[in-house]
Design a protein around this motif. Structure first.
Motif, PDB file in Angstrom:
ATOM      1  N   ALA A 164      -7.023   3.109   1.453  1.00 53.26           N
ATOM      2  CA  ALA A 164      -5.985   3.995   2.405  1.00 53.26           C
ATOM      3  C   ALA A 164      -6.738   5.320   2.733  1.00 53.26           C
ATOM      4  O   ALA A 164      -6.621   5.491   4.158  1.00 53.26           O
ATOM      5  CB  ALA A 164      -4.371   4.615   1.554  1.00 53.26           C
ATOM      6  N   TYR A 165      -7.722   5.558   2.215  1.00 52.79           N
ATOM      7  CA  TYR A 165      -8.508   6.525   2.221  1.00 52.79           C
ATOM      8  C   TYR A 165      -9.565   6.645   3.090  1.00 52.79           C
ATOM      9  O   TYR A 165      -9.806   6.923   4.466  1.00 52.79           O
ATOM     10  CB  TYR A 165      -9.883   7.319   1.232  1.00 52.79           C
ATOM     11  CG  TYR A 165     -10.270   7.891   1.551  1.00 52.79           C
ATOM     12  CD1 TYR A 165     -10.248   9.017   2.794  1.00 52.79           C
ATOM     13  CD2 TYR A 165     -11.763   7.260   1.124  1.00 52.79           C
ATOM     14  CE1 TYR A 165     -11.438  10.422   3.231  1.00 52.79           C
ATOM     15  CE2 TYR A 165     -12.780   8.748   1.988  1.00 52.79           C
ATOM     16  CZ  TYR A 165     -12.316  10.042   2.483  1.00 52.79           C
ATOM     17  OH  TYR A 165     -13.985  10.916   2.887  1.00 52.79           O
ATOM     18  N   GLY A 166      -9.913   5.197   3.326  1.00 54.20           N
ATOM     19  CA  GLY A 166     -10.703   4.500   4.186  1.00 54.20           C
ATOM     20  C   GLY A 166     -10.098   4.686   6.275  1.00 54.20           C
ATOM     21  O   GLY A 166     -10.937   4.729   6.745  1.00 54.20           O
ATOM     22  N   GLY A 167      -9.073   4.165   5.931  1.00 51.89           N
ATOM     23  CA  GLY A 167      -8.381   4.625   7.389  1.00 51.89           C
ATOM     24  C   GLY A 167      -8.478   6.129   7.754  1.00 51.89           C
ATOM     25  O   GLY A 167      -8.711   6.287   9.079  1.00 51.89           O
ATOM     26  N   ILE A 168      -8.222   6.813   6.656  1.00 49.08           N
ATOM     27  CA  ILE A 168      -8.289   8.179   6.998  1.00 49.08           C
ATOM     28  C   ILE A 168      -9.993   8.859   7.608  1.00 49.08           C
ATOM     29  O   ILE A 168      -9.563   9.662   8.210  1.00 49.08           O
ATOM     30  CB  ILE A 168      -7.575   8.918   6.192  1.00 49.08           C
ATOM     31  CG1 ILE A 168      -5.839   8.595   5.984  1.00 49.08           C
ATOM     32  CG2 ILE A 168      -8.296  10.897   6.330  1.00 49.08           C
ATOM     33  CD1 ILE A 168      -5.231   9.131   4.723  1.00 49.08           C
ATOM     34  N   PHE A 169     -10.373   8.278   6.903  1.00 49.19           N
ATOM     35  CA  PHE A 169     -12.088   8.468   6.674  1.00 49.19           C
ATOM     36  C   PHE A 169     -12.213   7.966   9.152  1.00 49.19           C
ATOM     37  O   PHE A 169     -12.936   9.036   8.763  1.00 49.19           O
ATOM     38  CB  PHE A 169     -12.688   7.491   5.552  1.00 49.19           C
ATOM     39  CG  PHE A 169     -14.096   7.691   6.046  1.00 49.19           C
ATOM     40  CD1 PHE A 169     -15.072   8.983   6.132  1.00 49.19           C
ATOM     41  CD2 PHE A 169     -15.310   7.223   7.008  1.00 49.19           C
ATOM     42  CE1 PHE A 169     -15.697   9.773   5.715  1.00 49.19           C
ATOM     43  CE2 PHE A 169     -16.051   7.355   7.074  1.00 49.19           C
ATOM     44  CZ  PHE A 169     -16.935   9.000   6.264  1.00 49.19           C
ATOM     45  N   ILE A 170     -11.739   7.193   8.582  1.00 48.64           N
ATOM     46  CA  ILE A 170     -12.309   6.628  10.324  1.00 48.64           C
ATOM     47  C   ILE A 170     -11.758   7.903  11.406  1.00 48.64           C
ATOM     48  O   ILE A 170     -12.603   8.087  11.933  1.00 48.64           O
ATOM     49  CB  ILE A 170     -11.441   5.147  10.408  1.00 48.64           C
ATOM     50  CG1 ILE A 170     -12.291   4.137  10.091  1.00 48.64           C
ATOM     51  CG2 ILE A 170     -11.832   4.828  12.367  1.00 48.64           C
ATOM     52  CD1 ILE A 170     -11.503   2.626   9.588  1.00 48.64           C
ATOM     53  N   LEU A 171     -11.065   8.015  11.414  1.00 51.22           N
ATOM     54  CA  LEU A 171      -9.852   9.369  12.478  1.00 51.22           C
ATOM     55  C   LEU A 171     -10.573  10.610  12.416  1.00 51.22           C
ATOM     56  O   LEU A 171     -11.477  11.316  12.622  1.00 51.22           O
ATOM     57  CB  LEU A 171      -8.645   9.410  11.825  1.00 51.22           C
ATOM     58  CG  LEU A 171      -7.727  10.591  12.765  1.00 51.22           C
ATOM     59  CD1 LEU A 171      -8.685  10.443  14.083  1.00 51.22           C
ATOM     60  CD2 LEU A 171      -6.805  11.347  12.068  1.00 51.22           C
ATOM     61  N   LEU A 208      -2.231   4.007  10.493  1.00 55.62           N
ATOM     62  CA  LEU A 208      -0.796   3.289  10.450  1.00 55.62           C
ATOM     63  C   LEU A 208      -1.069   2.681   9.212  1.00 55.62           C
ATOM     64  O   LEU A 208      -0.439   2.197   7.863  1.00 55.62           O
ATOM     65  CB  LEU A 208      -0.544   2.614  12.110  1.00 55.62           C
ATOM     66  CG  LEU A 208       0.439   3.328  12.616  1.00 55.62           C
ATOM     67  CD1 LEU A 208       0.349   2.172  14.130  1.00 55.62           C
ATOM     68  CD2 LEU A 208       1.024   3.877  12.489  1.00 55.62           C
ATOM     69  N   GLY A 209      -2.506   1.222   8.346  1.00 54.70           N
ATOM     70  CA  GLY A 209      -2.185   0.847   7.475  1.00 54.70           C
ATOM     71  C   GLY A 209      -2.550   1.652   7.120  1.00 54.70           C
ATOM     72  O   GLY A 209      -1.907   1.156   5.753  1.00 54.70           O
ATOM     73  N   ALA A 210      -3.213   3.022   6.781  1.00 54.61           N
ATOM     74  CA  ALA A 210      -3.696   4.021   5.563  1.00 54.61           C
ATOM     75  C   ALA A 210      -2.204   4.578   5.209  1.00 54.61           C
ATOM     76  O   ALA A 210      -1.785   4.463   4.073  1.00 54.61           O
ATOM     77  CB  ALA A 210      -4.140   4.681   6.118  1.00 54.61           C
ATOM     78  N   CYS A 211      -1.848   4.421   6.030  1.00 50.70           N
ATOM     79  CA  CYS A 211      -0.009   5.295   5.725  1.00 50.70           C
ATOM     80  C   CYS A 211       0.814   3.976   5.392  1.00 50.70           C
ATOM     81  O   CYS A 211       1.452   4.529   3.594  1.00 50.70           O
ATOM     82  CB  CYS A 211       0.608   5.977   6.790  1.00 50.70           C
ATOM     83  SG  CYS A 211      -0.414   7.410   7.575  1.00 50.70           S
ATOM     84  N   ILE A 212       0.885   2.540   5.485  1.00 50.18           N
ATOM     85  CA  ILE A 212       1.329   1.439   4.455  1.00 50.18           C
ATOM     86  C   ILE A 212       0.853   1.429   3.242  1.00 50.18           C
ATOM     87  O   ILE A 212       1.644   1.877   2.358  1.00 50.18           O
ATOM     88  CB  ILE A 212       1.068   0.027   5.708  1.00 50.18           C
ATOM     89  CG1 ILE A 212       1.888   0.718   7.176  1.00 50.18           C
ATOM     90  CG2 ILE A 212       1.977  -0.598   4.904  1.00 50.18           C
ATOM     91  CD1 ILE A 212       2.364  -0.232   8.115  1.00 50.18           C
ATOM     92  N   ILE A 213      -0.407   1.571   3.339  1.00 50.71           N
ATOM     93  CA  ILE A 213      -1.027   1.513   1.860  1.00 50.71           C
ATOM     94  C   ILE A 213      -0.334   2.631   0.867  1.00 50.71           C
ATOM     95  O   ILE A 213       0.019   2.004  -0.039  1.00 50.71           O
ATOM     96  CB  ILE A 213      -2.072   1.376   2.350  1.00 50.71           C
ATOM     97  CG1 ILE A 213      -2.664  -0.238   3.081  1.00 50.71           C
ATOM     98  CG2 ILE A 213      -2.829   1.802   0.644  1.00 50.71           C
ATOM     99  CD1 ILE A 213      -4.150  -0.240   2.924  1.00 50.71           C
ATOM    100  N   ILE A 214      -0.548   3.471   1.542  1.00 48.92           N
ATOM    101  CA  ILE A 214      -0.466   4.140   0.384  1.00 48.92           C
ATOM    102  C   ILE A 214       0.993   5.653   0.473  1.00 48.92           C
ATOM    103  O   ILE A 214       1.370   5.526  -0.726  1.00 48.92           O
ATOM    104  CB  ILE A 214      -1.052   5.624   0.859  1.00 48.92           C
ATOM    105  CG1 ILE A 214      -1.663   6.979  -0.595  1.00 48.92           C
ATOM    106  CG2 ILE A 214      -0.564   7.250   1.863  1.00 48.92           C
ATOM    107  CD1 ILE A 214      -2.241   5.911  -1.134  1.00 48.92           C
TER     108      ILE A 214
END
Length: 110
Positions: free
Chosen positions: A64-71, A98-104
């Motif tokens: 999940a952090y990976g998606g947040i890191f991108i932003l 969106l993917g990060a939020c779904i995962i976590i």
């Protein structure tokens, strides 16, 4: 863990990773003094500690952090480096978030 606290931990972790990496980048690429690199390394180590404050397991938190890191990396580049994200950067960051939020945050069957 409630969503606000979890997002705050992700943001703190992101600032540690991006900020620490940025200081090392400046030290190695822009001839900044050694203390930039040392400070960056300490901040990067702190990132590893901050990530443990999440209540989910290691794999899920890091995915999940990976998606947040991108932003966060795009925001850092925009505000610190003067990089102007284009529409594809923005679309990609939204999809990653969106993917990060779904995962976590989505409930799981136990």
């Amino acid at each position: 863990m409630n969503i606000i606290k979890s997002l705050a931990v992700f943001i703190i972790a992101g600032l540690c990773e991006i900020g620490g990496g940025y200081l090392i980048w400046l030290w190695l690429k822009s001839d900044k003094p050694l203390w930039y690199g040392i400070t960056g390394a300490i901040i990067l180590a702190l990132y590893g500690v901050v990530a443990t404050w999440q209540s989910a397991g290691f794999g899920r938190v890091y995915a999940a952090y990976g998606g947040i890191f991108i932003l966060m990396a795009l925001l850092w580049a925009w505000k610190v480096d003067g990089f102007k994200p284009d529409k594809y950067d923005i679309i990609g960051a939204i999809i990653a978030m969106l993917g990060a939020c779904i995962i976590i945050f989505f409930p799981r069957n136990k």
